[in-house]
Design a protein around this motif. Structure first.
Motif, PDB file in Angstrom:
ATOM      1  N   LEU A   3      53.334  35.691  39.921  1.00  0.00           N
ATOM      2  CA  LEU A   3      54.483  34.866  39.532  1.00  0.00           C
ATOM      3  C   LEU A   3      54.567  34.668  38.022  1.00  0.00           C
ATOM      4  O   LEU A   3      55.526  34.066  37.529  1.00  0.00           O
TER       5      LEU A   3
ATOM      6  N   ASP B 102      55.384  25.729  40.847  1.00  0.00           N
ATOM      7  CA  ASP B 102      56.666  26.418  40.819  1.00  0.00           C
ATOM      8  C   ASP B 102      57.739  25.384  40.551  1.00  0.00           C
ATOM      9  O   ASP B 102      57.835  24.386  41.263  1.00  0.00           O
TER      10      ASP B 102
ATOM     11  N   ARG C  85      60.598  29.664  34.892  1.00  0.00           N
ATOM     12  CA  ARG C  85      60.253  29.222  36.234  1.00  0.00           C
ATOM     13  C   ARG C  85      58.751  28.964  36.258  1.00  0.00           C
ATOM     14  O   ARG C  85      57.962  29.845  35.956  1.00  0.00           O
ATOM     15  N   GLY C  86      58.360  27.755  36.599  1.00  0.00           N
ATOM     16  CA  GLY C  86      56.953  27.437  36.746  1.00  0.00           C
ATOM     17  C   GLY C  86      56.356  26.778  35.519  1.00  0.00           C
ATOM     18  O   GLY C  86      56.825  26.972  34.390  1.00  0.00           O
TER      19      GLY C  86
END
Length: 184
Positions: A20, A45, A160-161
């Motif tokens: 990710l 996340d 994102r994250g």
């Protein structure tokens, strides 16, 4: 007092989420050696719309501002040579670019690096740049207050994250120098 882990529903060891993360961040975590075990780095996340610290704090609570840190990329120049460096400061402060940073880099002039330069050189997304996985040779200037926090919420290299990282780990990253008064 709450910890950053309390602000999120799904907190996982970052080493279990390497797929990710942007390539330079994943590689740095995979290859991490140091006094603070990489297993202490956590990944959460988050919605990319909440990448900006102010928006995240608004959603999670004002208390999180004191436990968040921002990474900004600066460019210091002298005689035509430009040095890129990253600065880690607590989110409720700003980096003293024209004072502490400029003097530390030995630059005549220092300013925030253009977004395209910061993202192109780091391989990370604007609004998510993290000190983990920075290019070799980049100085990493860490405010002493960041080095002292038990856990800081920082970017993950992507919008994102987020990563939750012990301050001591940030202070021990390659190229890191801890400076008093970097964050003002």
């Amino acid at each position: 007092m709450s910890t950053p882990m309390d602000a999120f529903d799904d907190v996982r060891p970052a080493v279990e989420c390497l797929d990710l993360l942007p390539a330079p961040v994943a590689a740095a975590l995979r290859d991490r050696r140091g006094n603070v075990p990489v297993e202490q780095v956590r990944y959460v996340d988050t919605d990319p719309e909440r990448a900006d610290t102010a928006v995240l704090v608004e959603h999670c609570g004002a208390w999180l501002l004191e436990q968040s840190a921002n990474c900004v990329v600066v460019a210091g120049g002298r005689g035509g040579a430009v040095t890129l460096a990253a600065c880690m400061v607590l989110a409720h402060t700003r980096a003293d670019v024209n004072g502490v940073v400029r003097r530390h880099l030995g630059a005549r002039k220092a300013s925030f690096a253009p977004a395209g330069t910061a993202t192109g050189e780091s391989g990370m997304e604007f609004g998510g740049i993290t000190p983990i996985g920075l290019p070799d040779g980049w100085p990493l200037l860490v405010d002493a207050a960041v080095a002292e926090v038990p856990h800081a919420v920082i970017g993950s290299g992507s919008r994102r994250g987020k990563l939750i990282v012990p301050g001591a780990l940030l202070a021990g990253l390659p190229g890191a120098v801890v400076l008093e008064g970097l964050g003002v």
